[in-house]
Design a protein around this motif. Structure first.
Motif, PDB file in Angstrom:
ATOM      1  N   SER A   1       0.806  -1.217   0.000  1.00  6.66           N
ATOM      2  CA  SER A   1       0.000   0.000   0.000  1.00  6.66           C
ATOM      3  C   SER A   1       0.841   1.270   0.000  1.00  6.66           C
ATOM      4  O   SER A   1       0.343   2.341  -0.332  1.00  6.66           O
ATOM      5  N   SER A   2       2.121   1.168   0.335  1.00  3.02           N
ATOM      6  CA  SER A   2       2.976   2.350   0.336  1.00  3.02           C
ATOM      7  C   SER A   2       3.626   2.603  -1.023  1.00  3.02           C
ATOM      8  O   SER A   2       4.276   3.629  -1.213  1.00  3.02           O
ATOM      9  N   LEU A   3       3.448   1.688  -1.959  1.00  4.82           N
ATOM     10  CA  LEU A   3       4.046   1.849  -3.290  1.00  4.82           C
ATOM     11  C   LEU A   3       3.285   2.884  -4.120  1.00  4.82           C
ATOM     12  O   LEU A   3       2.085   3.095  -3.933  1.00  4.82           O
ATOM     13  N   SER A   4       3.977   3.477  -5.059  1.00  3.49           N
ATOM     14  CA  SER A   4       3.355   4.439  -5.971  1.00  3.49           C
ATOM     15  C   SER A   4       2.425   3.700  -6.932  1.00  3.49           C
ATOM     16  O   SER A   4       2.534   2.477  -7.120  1.00  3.49           O
ATOM     17  N   ASP A   5       1.548   4.460  -7.561  1.00  7.98           N
ATOM     18  CA  ASP A   5       0.655   3.880  -8.560  1.00  7.98           C
ATOM     19  C   ASP A   5       1.460   3.198  -9.668  1.00  7.98           C
ATOM     20  O   ASP A   5       1.130   2.102 -10.103  1.00  7.98           O
ATOM     21  N   GLY A   6       2.510   3.880 -10.121  1.00  7.08           N
ATOM     22  CA  GLY A   6       3.334   3.327 -11.200  1.00  7.08           C
ATOM     23  C   GLY A   6       3.925   1.977 -10.839  1.00  7.08           C
ATOM     24  O   GLY A   6       3.906   1.038 -11.648  1.00  7.08           O
ATOM     25  N   ASP A  57       2.784  -7.677 -14.251  1.00  2.65           N
ATOM     26  CA  ASP A  57       3.565  -8.915 -14.138  1.00  2.65           C
ATOM     27  C   ASP A  57       2.771 -10.039 -13.487  1.00  2.65           C
ATOM     28  O   ASP A  57       3.318 -11.099 -13.194  1.00  2.65           O
ATOM     29  N   GLY A  58       1.479  -9.787 -13.204  1.00  2.00           N
ATOM     30  CA  GLY A  58       0.611 -10.822 -12.649  1.00  2.00           C
ATOM     31  C   GLY A  58       0.446 -10.790 -11.144  1.00  2.00           C
ATOM     32  O   GLY A  58      -0.138 -11.712 -10.572  1.00  2.00           O
ATOM     33  N   ASP A  59       0.899  -9.739 -10.495  1.00  2.00           N
ATOM     34  CA  ASP A  59       0.796  -9.632  -9.042  1.00  2.00           C
ATOM     35  C   ASP A  59      -0.624  -9.191  -8.665  1.00  2.00           C
ATOM     36  O   ASP A  59      -0.964  -8.009  -8.728  1.00  2.00           O
ATOM     37  N   THR A  60      -1.442 -10.153  -8.261  1.00  2.03           N
ATOM     38  CA  THR A  60      -2.835  -9.846  -7.933  1.00  2.03           C
ATOM     39  C   THR A  60      -2.945  -8.997  -6.667  1.00  2.03           C
ATOM     40  O   THR A  60      -3.872  -8.195  -6.538  1.00  2.03           O
ATOM     41  N   ALA A  61      -2.010  -9.163  -5.746  1.00  3.62           N
ATOM     42  CA  ALA A  61      -2.038  -8.359  -4.517  1.00  3.62           C
ATOM     43  C   ALA A  61      -1.806  -6.883  -4.844  1.00  3.62           C
ATOM     44  O   ALA A  61      -2.471  -6.002  -4.277  1.00  3.62           O
ATOM     45  N   ALA A  62      -0.897  -6.591  -5.763  1.00  7.37           N
ATOM     46  CA  ALA A  62      -0.641  -5.203  -6.164  1.00  7.37           C
ATOM     47  C   ALA A  62      -1.876  -4.620  -6.847  1.00  7.37           C
ATOM     48  O   ALA A  62      -2.248  -3.468  -6.597  1.00  7.37           O
ATOM     49  N   PHE A  63      -2.522  -5.413  -7.682  1.00  4.42           N
ATOM     50  CA  PHE A  63      -3.743  -4.938  -8.331  1.00  4.42           C
ATOM     51  C   PHE A  63      -4.832  -4.690  -7.300  1.00  4.42           C
ATOM     52  O   PHE A  63      -5.572  -3.716  -7.392  1.00  4.42           O
ATOM     53  N   PRO A 113       1.868   4.460 -16.387  1.00  3.65           N
ATOM     54  CA  PRO A 113       1.493   3.853 -15.099  1.00  3.65           C
ATOM     55  C   PRO A 113       1.196   4.858 -13.986  1.00  3.65           C
ATOM     56  O   PRO A 113       0.393   4.568 -13.102  1.00  3.65           O
ATOM     57  N   ASP A 114       1.806   6.043 -14.031  1.00  6.39           N
ATOM     58  CA  ASP A 114       1.547   7.036 -12.990  1.00  6.39           C
ATOM     59  C   ASP A 114       0.190   7.711 -13.163  1.00  6.39           C
ATOM     60  O   ASP A 114      -0.256   8.442 -12.284  1.00  6.39           O
ATOM     61  N   ARG A 115      -0.472   7.483 -14.291  1.00  9.00           N
ATOM     62  CA  ARG A 115      -1.797   8.057 -14.532  1.00  9.00           C
ATOM     63  C   ARG A 115      -2.876   6.963 -14.530  1.00  9.00           C
ATOM     64  O   ARG A 115      -3.881   7.081 -15.196  1.00  9.00           O
ATOM     65  N   VAL A 116      -2.641   5.921 -13.753  1.00  8.20           N
ATOM     66  CA  VAL A 116      -3.582   4.802 -13.709  1.00  8.20           C
ATOM     67  C   VAL A 116      -4.945   5.236 -13.175  1.00  8.20           C
ATOM     68  O   VAL A 116      -5.975   4.686 -13.564  1.00  8.20           O
TER      69      VAL A 116
END
Length: 185
Positions: free
Chosen positions: A8-13, A21-27, A74-77
């Protein structure tokens, strides 16, 4: 990312890249971050009360997951997710075709005097009534621009209208809103 740094602390990008890359938790973090806003945006287009906004966001989330690897910036997701949610809401609106029911924004810990809050609430209710009575195309364009901050090109792409038609519909909607809100100035 370190072991003690949550997703949750990661940037949108970063979240978009991991999701691609398939990371469902990040999505999942992206959807938790923007899902409530997407729902509010879809609800403003569709109206409240019957769960269609939730369905539109669910469809938008599924489509976003399927296409997350196609995000150009990615920063404009956030904008990208809102466009998908708007498309899903507009699809539902086209199928349904009645007027939208925009309601007042709920109060959030407001410390203004009660009379100011009441007046503001009445203004928002009146604006919602006016927006509800706009023709469907004008209402959708007005909500996408004034509430969602979408560009003319984004609105044209989402509604299938030309940019010129978007500008015209928005101008008519704004004129109607201004004329009918005149008494509140």
């Amino acid at each position: 990312m370190t072991e003690d740094q949550p997703l949750s602390s990661l940037s949108d990008g970063s979240l978009v890249e991991r999701s691609a890359d398939g990371d469902t938790a990040a999505f999942g973090v992206l959807i938790r971050r923007y899902g409530p806003l997407m729902r509010a945006y879809a609800a403003r287009i569709l109206g409240y009360g019957d769960g269609e906004a939730d369905d539109a966001v669910q469809e938008a989330s599924l489509q976003a997951w399927q296409r997350i690897d196609r995000v150009e910036d990615p920063d404009r997701v956030r904008s990208w997710l809102f466009r998908i949610a708007a498309n899903k809401a507009l699809d539902r609106l086209r199928r349904r075709h009645p007027h939208l029911d925009l309601e007042a924004v709920p109060e959030v810990g407001d410390e203004r005097p009660v009379d100011e809050v009441v007046i503001t609430r009445m203004q928002v209710d009146e604006l919602a009534r006016i927006a509800q009575n706009l023709p469907d195309a004008q209402r959708a364009v007005w909500v996408m621009r004034e509430v969602g901050g979408a560009s003319y090109a984004e609105i044209a792409e989402e509604t299938g209208m030309s940019t010129t038609a978007v500008r015209g519909a928005l101008a008519r909607a704004r004129r109607t809103v201004l004329e009918q809100m005149e008494g509140w100035r």
